[in-house]
Design an enzyme around this catalytic site. Structure first.
Site, PDB file in Angstrom:
ATOM      1  N   THR A  42     149.605  10.355 -51.986  1.00  0.00           N
ATOM      2  CA  THR A  42     149.682  11.252 -50.832  1.00  0.00           C
ATOM      3  C   THR A  42     148.424  12.099 -50.703  1.00  0.00           C
ATOM      4  OG1 THR A  42     152.070  11.360 -51.091  1.00  0.00           O
ATOM      5  CG2 THR A  42     151.052  13.111 -49.785  1.00  0.00           C
ATOM      6  N   CYS A  43     148.007  12.725 -51.797  1.00  0.00           N
ATOM      7  CA  CYS A  43     146.915  13.702 -51.733  1.00  0.00           C
ATOM      8  C   CYS A  43     145.648  13.069 -51.157  1.00  0.00           C
ATOM      9  CB  CYS A  43     146.663  14.260 -53.132  1.00  0.00           C
ATOM     10  SG  CYS A  43     145.428  15.547 -53.156  1.00  0.00           S
ATOM     11  N   CYS A  48     146.225  16.362 -49.106  1.00  0.00           N
ATOM     12  CA  CYS A  48     145.188  17.382 -49.341  1.00  0.00           C
ATOM     13  C   CYS A  48     143.806  17.001 -48.811  1.00  0.00           C
ATOM     14  CB  CYS A  48     145.018  17.660 -50.838  1.00  0.00           C
ATOM     15  SG  CYS A  48     146.377  17.219 -51.909  1.00  0.00           S
ATOM     16  N   LYS A  51     143.418  16.266 -44.957  1.00  0.00           N
ATOM     17  CA  LYS A  51     143.753  17.536 -44.307  1.00  0.00           C
ATOM     18  C   LYS A  51     142.596  18.520 -44.400  1.00  0.00           C
ATOM     19  CE  LYS A  51     145.377  20.654 -46.688  1.00  0.00           C
ATOM     20  NZ  LYS A  51     146.442  21.204 -47.528  1.00  0.00           N
ATOM     21  N   TYR A  99     139.369   5.365 -57.387  1.00  0.00           N
ATOM     22  CA  TYR A  99     140.627   5.330 -58.146  1.00  0.00           C
ATOM     23  C   TYR A  99     140.828   3.963 -58.796  1.00  0.00           C
ATOM     24  CZ  TYR A  99     142.390   9.938 -57.205  1.00  0.00           C
ATOM     25  OH  TYR A  99     142.564  11.297 -57.220  1.00  0.00           O
ATOM     26  N   GLY A 175     157.802  25.698 -40.441  1.00  0.00           N
ATOM     27  CA  GLY A 175     157.217  26.973 -40.860  1.00  0.00           C
ATOM     28  C   GLY A 175     156.675  26.949 -42.271  1.00  0.00           C
ATOM     29  N   TYR A 177     153.744  25.397 -45.236  1.00  0.00           N
ATOM     30  CA  TYR A 177     152.281  25.445 -45.211  1.00  0.00           C
ATOM     31  C   TYR A 177     151.689  24.283 -44.418  1.00  0.00           C
ATOM     32  CZ  TYR A 177     151.520  21.898 -48.923  1.00  0.00           C
ATOM     33  OH  TYR A 177     151.463  20.739 -49.647  1.00  0.00           O
ATOM     34  N   GLU A 181     149.079  24.751 -41.372  1.00  0.00           N
ATOM     35  CA  GLU A 181     147.729  24.192 -41.479  1.00  0.00           C
ATOM     36  C   GLU A 181     147.399  23.318 -40.268  1.00  0.00           C
ATOM     37  OE1 GLU A 181     147.259  24.125 -46.338  1.00  0.00           O
ATOM     38  OE2 GLU A 181     147.957  22.321 -45.364  1.00  0.00           O
ATOM     39  N   ARG A 204     158.098  31.078 -45.843  1.00  0.00           N
ATOM     40  CA  ARG A 204     159.112  31.650 -46.722  1.00  0.00           C
ATOM     41  C   ARG A 204     158.665  31.484 -48.178  1.00  0.00           C
ATOM     42  NH1 ARG A 204     164.263  29.502 -47.977  1.00  0.00           N
ATOM     43  NH2 ARG A 204     163.617  27.612 -46.897  1.00  0.00           N
ATOM     44  N   ASP A 302     156.176  15.125 -57.282  1.00  0.00           N
ATOM     45  CA  ASP A 302     157.037  15.487 -56.153  1.00  0.00           C
ATOM     46  C   ASP A 302     158.432  14.856 -56.228  1.00  0.00           C
ATOM     47  OD1 ASP A 302     154.836  16.837 -55.272  1.00  0.00           O
ATOM     48  OD2 ASP A 302     154.688  15.821 -53.330  1.00  0.00           O
ATOM     49  N   ALA A 340     146.992  27.661 -52.328  1.00  0.00           N
ATOM     50  CA  ALA A 340     146.342  28.065 -51.082  1.00  0.00           C
ATOM     51  C   ALA A 340     147.102  27.516 -49.892  1.00  0.00           C
ATOM     52  CB  ALA A 340     144.912  27.531 -51.049  1.00  0.00           C
ATOM     53  N   HIS A 435     128.314  42.284 -54.966  1.00  0.00           N
ATOM     54  CA  HIS A 435     128.106  42.921 -53.671  1.00  0.00           C
ATOM     55  C   HIS A 435     127.019  42.203 -52.880  1.00  0.00           C
ATOM     56  CE1 HIS A 435     128.372  46.196 -50.854  1.00  0.00           C
ATOM     57  NE2 HIS A 435     127.060  46.278 -50.846  1.00  0.00           N
ATOM     58  N   GLU A 440     134.851  41.422 -53.935  1.00  0.00           N
ATOM     59  CA  GLU A 440     134.688  42.647 -54.738  1.00  0.00           C
ATOM     60  C   GLU A 440     135.824  43.642 -54.481  1.00  0.00           C
ATOM     61  OE1 GLU A 440     131.240  45.184 -53.816  1.00  0.00           O
ATOM     62  OE2 GLU A 440     131.086  44.189 -51.882  1.00  0.00           O
TER      63      GLU A 440
HETATM   64  P1  FAD Z   1     152.148  10.973 -54.612  1.00  0.00           P
HETATM   65  O1  FAD Z   1     150.764  11.435 -54.645  1.00  0.00           O
HETATM   66  O2  FAD Z   1     152.936  11.128 -53.362  1.00  0.00           O
HETATM   67  O3  FAD Z   1     152.120   9.442 -55.033  1.00  0.00           O
HETATM   68  C1  FAD Z   1     153.250   8.624 -55.002  1.00  0.00           C
HETATM   69  C2  FAD Z   1     152.771   7.188 -54.850  1.00  0.00           C
HETATM   70  O4  FAD Z   1     153.852   6.312 -55.178  1.00  0.00           O
HETATM   71  C3  FAD Z   1     152.371   6.830 -53.422  1.00  0.00           C
HETATM   72  O5  FAD Z   1     151.073   6.270 -53.432  1.00  0.00           O
HETATM   73  C4  FAD Z   1     153.413   5.809 -52.964  1.00  0.00           C
HETATM   74  O6  FAD Z   1     152.895   4.830 -52.095  1.00  0.00           O
HETATM   75  C5  FAD Z   1     153.816   5.196 -54.298  1.00  0.00           C
HETATM   76  N1  FAD Z   1     155.165   4.611 -54.335  1.00  0.00           N
HETATM   77  C6  FAD Z   1     156.313   5.189 -53.929  1.00  0.00           C
HETATM   78  N2  FAD Z   1     157.359   4.394 -54.206  1.00  0.00           N
HETATM   79  C7  FAD Z   1     156.844   3.288 -54.797  1.00  0.00           C
HETATM   80  C8  FAD Z   1     157.431   2.108 -55.324  1.00  0.00           C
HETATM   81  N3  FAD Z   1     158.750   1.939 -55.339  1.00  0.00           N
HETATM   82  N4  FAD Z   1     156.613   1.162 -55.840  1.00  0.00           N
HETATM   83  C9  FAD Z   1     155.256   1.323 -55.849  1.00  0.00           C
HETATM   84  N5  FAD Z   1     154.659   2.432 -55.373  1.00  0.00           N
HETATM   85  C10 FAD Z   1     155.443   3.409 -54.860  1.00  0.00           C
HETATM   86  N6  FAD Z   1     148.870  19.595 -52.658  1.00  0.00           N
HETATM   87  C11 FAD Z   1     147.895  20.444 -53.079  1.00  0.00           C
HETATM   88  O7  FAD Z   1     147.827  20.731 -54.282  1.00  0.00           O
HETATM   89  N7  FAD Z   1     146.998  20.966 -52.188  1.00  0.00           N
HETATM   90  C12 FAD Z   1     147.022  20.664 -50.873  1.00  0.00           C
HETATM   91  O8  FAD Z   1     146.196  21.163 -50.093  1.00  0.00           O
HETATM   92  C13 FAD Z   1     148.019  19.778 -50.404  1.00  0.00           C
HETATM   93  N8  FAD Z   1     148.079  19.428 -49.102  1.00  0.00           N
HETATM   94  C14 FAD Z   1     149.006  18.532 -48.687  1.00  0.00           C
HETATM   95  C15 FAD Z   1     149.046  18.194 -47.338  1.00  0.00           C
HETATM   96  C16 FAD Z   1     149.985  17.309 -46.871  1.00  0.00           C
HETATM   97  C17 FAD Z   1     149.991  16.925 -45.422  1.00  0.00           C
HETATM   98  C18 FAD Z   1     150.927  16.729 -47.784  1.00  0.00           C
HETATM   99  C19 FAD Z   1     151.960  15.764 -47.303  1.00  0.00           C
HETATM  100  C20 FAD Z   1     150.920  17.074 -49.133  1.00  0.00           C
HETATM  101  C21 FAD Z   1     149.957  17.978 -49.591  1.00  0.00           C
HETATM  102  N9  FAD Z   1     149.902  18.373 -50.924  1.00  0.00           N
HETATM  103  C22 FAD Z   1     148.943  19.250 -51.350  1.00  0.00           C
HETATM  104  C23 FAD Z   1     150.911  17.896 -51.901  1.00  0.00           C
HETATM  105  C24 FAD Z   1     150.375  16.772 -52.788  1.00  0.00           C
HETATM  106  O9  FAD Z   1     149.870  15.739 -51.964  1.00  0.00           O
HETATM  107  C25 FAD Z   1     151.496  16.246 -53.667  1.00  0.00           C
HETATM  108  O10 FAD Z   1     152.077  17.314 -54.389  1.00  0.00           O
HETATM  109  C26 FAD Z   1     150.996  15.205 -54.669  1.00  0.00           C
HETATM  110  O11 FAD Z   1     150.390  14.133 -54.014  1.00  0.00           O
HETATM  111  C27 FAD Z   1     152.163  14.698 -55.527  1.00  0.00           C
HETATM  112  O12 FAD Z   1     151.711  13.696 -56.387  1.00  0.00           O
HETATM  113  P2  FAD Z   1     152.741  12.617 -56.949  1.00  0.00           P
HETATM  114  O13 FAD Z   1     151.995  11.895 -58.029  1.00  0.00           O
HETATM  115  O14 FAD Z   1     154.025  13.242 -57.290  1.00  0.00           O
HETATM  116  O15 FAD Z   1     153.045  11.630 -55.742  1.00  0.00           O
END
Ligand code: FAD
Length: 459
Positions: A42-43, A48, A51, A99, A175, A177, A181, A204, A302, A340, A435, A440
């Protein structure tokens, strides 16, 4: 020799899954990771990173305007959405490649496809049955969709990064983050943005002064904020989408973005077959070392529905690798996590809100400062920065530091170290400021706000 194909099989190559895979492999484990979409999760792909790139893009509008007060003449300007999206896509593809290299260089096998649990030690990916001594579920979360009629006409955050056209009129529902954003991003890019939230005030859980201060700033940046408002239904019209809002008003827009929350990604994952327990909200239940109800299956990030942030998932991935293959059972300290909101202006925050600190400690001292950022003395922009310290009265330990203003995220990262080290207000006071900066102010706030209880008693 192990009778399993792998020592560790990770489901999901997102923030937590990649970190756990690489670290476990570095500790000598035989590791594979399954990914059904893109490496980085996701990130990197829909969170992240893209975004923040969009936040940068949207800031230029103000920068061009602010430049005039400093003597610059900026010529005609035009924003092209498709250039931003194409460049963003290029950067994400580059990161996907990094990656892939990180994983393969560490000796981790990447298995493309969706993995489904079959039992305590086995998964199936694209018809291939794979066994492992340990399985780690790191499948992340998914955006929640609402239920009202016409909701299918709107989009969620996963889609917003790939829109072919920038919506001229955007309705953001939510409502949290992510809602805040994107409202800021699209307003900065020139869309006409309305943001709805069902409660009295958005964000909240954040400190109330931060929430109020941001609510006062966003309308100045042309976001039409409407609290205590929801969408009742939506229909398609010849000009876009027509939403009826609570209270009977209607609003026509080009796009509706629902950012109303996220849920753990556990559907059809085979949790029941393997006997993995989930909580009332679908989050996988884990102990302090990320072990689920099945001793050979672990979960992090997550999907456990706790602190949904990338650095937390990374720390959890490291802890799982150390626990399973480093001979050091490791947990994660969730206290004082700096975070943030890349709103406009941004928020940086660490520690307790005033309300939570009062509940926890009773007596707290509050220091607060609001001022116009120096840059805007010449730009003429009407924008206020707010900073606040929450101090436990008895020990004088700083238990919360909050900021709304330019560079808040960069500033508060350092304060996170101070709070983690248990710094008192005296330590803050003894620190010399840099400063002239906004930062500061965090070491020069001397005047405690009148205590509400003392003020009441004095009446
Ligand atoms: P993820 O990064 O979600 O990875 C899960 C992976 O598992 C995905 O690639 C998915 O395709 C894969 N998957 C799922 N099911 C299967 C399956 N059965 N078989 C094979 N693959 C599978 N966090 C911050 O710290 N700062 C930020 O600014 C921030 N901004 C964000 C903005 C948005 C719009 C969103 C949605 C999230 C944001 N986050 C931010 C949150 C952050 O992205 C997540 O907390 C983080 O990615 C969680 O990591 P994870 O390893 O739990 O899962």
């Amino acid at each position: 020799m192990s009778s399993y194909d792998f020592d560790l099989f990770v489901i999901g190559a997102g923030s937590g899954g990649v970190r756990a895979s690489r670290m476990a492999a570095a500790m000598g484990a035989k590791v594979a990771v399954a990914e059904e979409r893109h490496l980085g999760g996701t990130c990197v792909n829909i969170g992240c990173v893209p975004k923040k790139l969009m936040v940068y893009a949207s800031h230029f509008a103000e920068e061009f305007e602010d430049a005039a007060g400093f003597g610059w003449t900026v010529g005609p300007r035009n924003f092209d959405w498709s250039t931003l999206i194409a460049n963003k896509n290029c950067e994400i593809t580059r990161l996907n490649g990094i990656y892939e290299r990180l994983l393969t260089d560490a000796g981790v096998e990447i298995v493309e496809g969706r993995a489904v649990l079959e039992g305590p030690h086995s998964v199936v990916v694209a018809g291939r049955r794979i066994t492992a001594k340990y399985i780690l579920i790191a499948t992340g979360g998914l955006p929640v969709r609402p239920t009202e009629p016409g909701q299918e006409l709107g989009i969620v955050s996963d889609d917003v990064f790939f829109l072919e056209k920038q919506p001229e009129r955007l309705l953001v529902a939510g409502g949290g983050y992510i809602a805040v954003e994107f409202a800021g991003v699209f307003a900065g890019l020139g869309s006409k943005v309305t943001q709805l939230y069902r409660g009295d005030l958005f964000l909240r859980g954040f400190d109330d002064d931060l929430r109020k201060a941001l609510a006062a700033e966003m309308p100045k940046k042309h976001v039409d904020l409407r609290f205590k408002t929801i969408i009742e239904w939506t229909v398609k019209t010849s000009n876009g989408l027509l939403a009826e809002l609570s209270g009977g008003q209607t609003l026509e827009v080009d796009q509706i973005l629902y950012a109303i929350g996220r849920r753990p990604n556990t559907a059809a994952l085979g949790l029941e077959a393997a006997g993995v327990a989930v909580d009332g909200k679908g989050g996988i239940v884990v102990d302090a070392h990320f072990r689920t109800s099945v001793p050979s299956i672990y979960a992090l990030g997550d999907v456990t529905n706790r602190v949904q942030l990338t650095p937390v998932a990374l720390a959890e991935g490291m802890a799982v690798a150390k626990t399973l293959f480093g001979g050091q059972p490791t947990s994660v300290d969730y206290a004082d996590i700096p975070t943030a909101v890349f709103s406009q202006p941004p928020i940086g925050t660490v520690g307790l809100s005033e309300a939570v600190a009062r509940k926890l400690y009773g007596a707290v001292d509050i220091y607060r400062s609001s001022f116009r950022p120096m840059k805007h003395t010449l730009s003429g922009r009407d924008e206020t920065t707010m900073m606040k310290l929450v101090v436990e009265r008895q020990t004088q330990r700083v238990v919360g530091a909050h900021m709304l203003g330019p560079d808040a995220a960069e500033i508060v990262q350092g304060l996170g170290i101070a709070l983690k080290a248990g710094a008192t207000k005296q330590v803050f006071d003894a620190t010399i400021g840099i400063h002239p900066t906004a930062a500061e102010e965090f070491v020069t706030m001397r005047e405690r706000l009148p205590d509400p209880e003392e003020a009441k008693a004095a009446e």
